[in-house]
Design a protein around this motif. Structure first.
Motif, short mmCIF file in Angstrom:
data_model
loop_
_atom_site.label_atom_id
_atom_site.label_comp_id
_atom_site.label_asym_id
_atom_site.label_seq_id
_atom_site.Cartn_x
_atom_site.Cartn_y
_atom_site.Cartn_z
N LYS A 1 0.86 -1.16 0.03
CA LYS A 1 0.05 0.01 0.06
C LYS A 1 0.84 1.31 0.17
O LYS A 1 0.50 2.33 -0.80
N THR A 2 1.94 1.01 0.73
CA THR A 2 2.69 2.46 1.22
C THR A 2 3.38 2.83 -0.22
O THR A 2 3.54 3.96 -0.85
N ARG A 3 4.11 1.55 -0.98
CA ARG A 3 4.79 2.00 -2.08
C ARG A 3 3.68 2.38 -3.59
O ARG A 3 4.16 3.30 -4.40
N LEU A 4 2.74 2.00 -3.53
CA LEU A 4 1.82 2.53 -4.36
C LEU A 4 1.28 3.91 -4.07
O LEU A 4 1.23 4.50 -5.04
N GLN A 5 1.29 4.17 -2.90
CA GLN A 5 0.92 5.60 -2.54
C GLN A 5 1.91 6.58 -2.57
O GLN A 5 1.77 7.98 -3.19
N THR A 6 3.31 6.24 -2.41
CA THR A 6 4.28 7.24 -2.48
C THR A 6 5.17 7.21 -3.67
O THR A 6 5.85 7.98 -4.11
N ALA A 7 5.08 6.00 -4.55
CA ALA A 7 5.84 6.10 -5.92
C ALA A 7 5.47 6.91 -6.95
O ALA A 7 4.25 7.22 -7.08
N PRO A 8 6.41 7.50 -7.72
CA PRO A 8 6.00 8.18 -8.87
C PRO A 8 4.91 7.57 -9.80
O PRO A 8 5.03 6.38 -9.95
N SER A 9 4.30 8.46 -10.36
CA SER A 9 3.26 7.75 -11.32
C SER A 9 3.81 6.92 -12.49
O SER A 9 4.81 7.34 -13.06
N GLY A 10 3.40 5.66 -12.70
CA GLY A 10 4.01 4.81 -13.62
C GLY A 10 4.93 3.87 -12.94
O GLY A 10 5.25 3.08 -13.90
N THR A 11 5.29 4.06 -11.82
CA THR A 11 6.47 3.19 -11.29
C THR A 11 5.91 1.68 -11.28
O THR A 11 6.37 1.04 -11.67
N TYR A 12 4.54 1.58 -10.84
CA TYR A 12 3.91 0.08 -10.71
C TYR A 12 2.66 0.49 -11.49
O TYR A 12 1.93 1.28 -11.37
N THR A 13 1.97 -1.02 -11.86
CA THR A 13 0.80 -1.02 -12.65
C THR A 13 -0.13 -1.44 -11.65
O THR A 13 -1.38 -1.39 -12.03
N GLY A 14 0.17 -1.69 -10.33
CA GLY A 14 -0.81 -2.16 -9.45
C GLY A 14 -0.21 -2.91 -8.26
O GLY A 14 0.99 -3.13 -8.42
N ALA A 15 -1.17 -3.44 -7.42
CA ALA A 15 -0.53 -4.05 -6.17
C ALA A 15 0.30 -5.35 -6.58
O ALA A 15 1.35 -5.69 -5.72
N ILE A 16 -0.25 -6.07 -7.48
CA ILE A 16 0.49 -7.35 -7.81
C ILE A 16 1.97 -7.09 -8.53
O ILE A 16 2.98 -7.57 -8.15
N ASP A 17 2.06 -5.81 -9.07
CA ASP A 17 3.30 -5.36 -9.74
C ASP A 17 4.26 -5.14 -8.59
O ASP A 17 5.79 -5.31 -8.68
N VAL A 18 3.74 -4.24 -7.66
CA VAL A 18 4.64 -4.05 -6.38
C VAL A 18 4.94 -5.30 -5.75
O VAL A 18 6.42 -5.57 -5.58
N VAL A 19 4.30 -6.39 -5.46
CA VAL A 19 4.79 -7.60 -4.94
C VAL A 19 5.77 -8.51 -5.74
O VAL A 19 6.85 -8.93 -5.36
N LYS A 20 5.45 -8.56 -7.00
CA LYS A 20 6.62 -9.14 -7.92
C LYS A 20 7.94 -8.53 -8.11
O LYS A 20 8.96 -9.18 -8.13
N LYS A 21 8.04 -7.11 -8.15
CA LYS A 21 9.18 -6.43 -8.17
C LYS A 21 9.90 -6.50 -6.79
O LYS A 21 11.22 -6.59 -6.79
N ALA A 22 9.13 -6.46 -5.76
CA ALA A 22 9.90 -6.62 -4.31
C ALA A 22 10.37 -8.02 -4.25
O ALA A 22 11.49 -8.24 -3.74
N LEU A 23 9.64 -9.00 -4.64
CA LEU A 23 10.03 -10.54 -4.44
C LEU A 23 11.32 -10.70 -5.37
O LEU A 23 12.22 -11.27 -5.24
#
Length: 301
Positions: free
Chosen positions: A44-66
């Protein structure tokens, strides 16, 4: 000592014991919440604070972190909330109990000692006021520790040292107003929803105060859903204020205006999916931890 003299002493000792139980059980519940909910919160925090376009959604955040850090990457930034969670939840549950007693004391000519839903919500709102003094710096450190792809800090104490060097206590407490704007209404919904749901699920002839695991788990989950249904927009602004470079925003309303101007109104709902996905399991764990520890404390103290 006469009976009249010992009565106030006995009452004061009982009140102190009850405060202690509320404090300890709240802290234990908070630890349970962090262990279950941190991966969702990081997303949630990364989706809220990352520049627009960094992630396509929550699943993308998880995939990139893993991909970048493995499973441990989903627990980056967990130390600040773990270190702060005991006082945060301890103060929250203690303040909620104290606020309920305050409401009862302020309304002596009552038909019933049971608080109405509106009174429960008021007690929840009041509980957020003292809790913010602990929550705001922990949230500030957590957001700093979770943000971005680079490991900027060695740990929570390094984060706090950097923040203090940057601007003293004012820097550490940046976002306090936004934290209260989130947690005031959120806590009102949180505690009221829990009490009302648990009472509705309690079998006829039983008391809601009795340990009923099924009711606790479901009511705790619904409390989390109720809170985050209200809390996401101020949470987005809080995260942005706490993660942005000094001087980016002059305050809560300035952050709201700039966020909407840059990314549209929908930006205020960034992280809604992860927050709601986290809400039920994390808060089920919270109230299960609170009620189970309180049950043991009542049994042995």
């Amino acid at each position: 000592m006469s009976e009249a003299q010992s009565l106030p002493t006995s009452t004061a000792a009982k009140a102190t014991t009850e405060n202690f139980k509320a404090f300890v059980s709240g802290g234990f519940g908070g630890v349970c919440a962090v262990l279950v909910g941190h991966p969702f919160d990081l997303t949630k925090t990364r989706l809220q604070t990352a520049p627009s376009g960094t992630y396509t959604g929550a699943i993308d955040v998880v995939k990139k972190a893993l991909a970048r850090d493995g499973l441990s990457g989903m627990y980056r930034g967990i130390v600040p909330p773990l270190l702060g969670v005991t006082p945060i939840f301890a103060v929250s549950f203690w303040a909620y109990d104290a606020s309920k007693k305050l409401i009862l004391a302020a309304t002596p000519k009552r038909a019933s000692e049971a608080l109405s839903t509106a009174e429960l919500a008021a007690a929840g709102f009041l509980s957020a006021i003292p809790t913010t003094a602990v929550t705001a710096p922990v949230e500030r450190a957590k957001v700093q520790g979770q943000g971005g792809s680079e490991q900027k800090y060695k740990g929570v104490f390094d984060v706090m040292k950097h923040l203090y060097k940057e601007g003293g206590l004012r820097s550490i407490y940046r976002g306090s107003g936004a934290t209260l704007a989130r947690d005031g209404p959120g806590s009102a919904a949180y505690f009221a929803a829990y009490e009302v749901t648990k009472k509705a699920l309690t079998p006829a002839g039983s008391s809601p105060s009795e340990l009923n695991l099924g009711a606790i788990v479901f009511a705790g989950g619904m409390a989390g859903v109720a809170m985050w249904a209200l809390a996401i927009p101020p949470d987005v602004l809080k995260s942005r204020i706490q993660s942005a470079p000094t001087g980016t925003y002059s305050g809560f309303m300035d952050c709201a205006r700039k966020t909407i101007a840059a990314d549209g109104v929908s930006a205020l709902w960034k992280g809604f999916g992860p927050a709601m996905a986290r809400a039920f399991p994390a808060n089920s764990a919270t109230f299960l931890g609170v009620e189970a520890s309180r049950y043991l404390l009542d049994k042995y103290i």
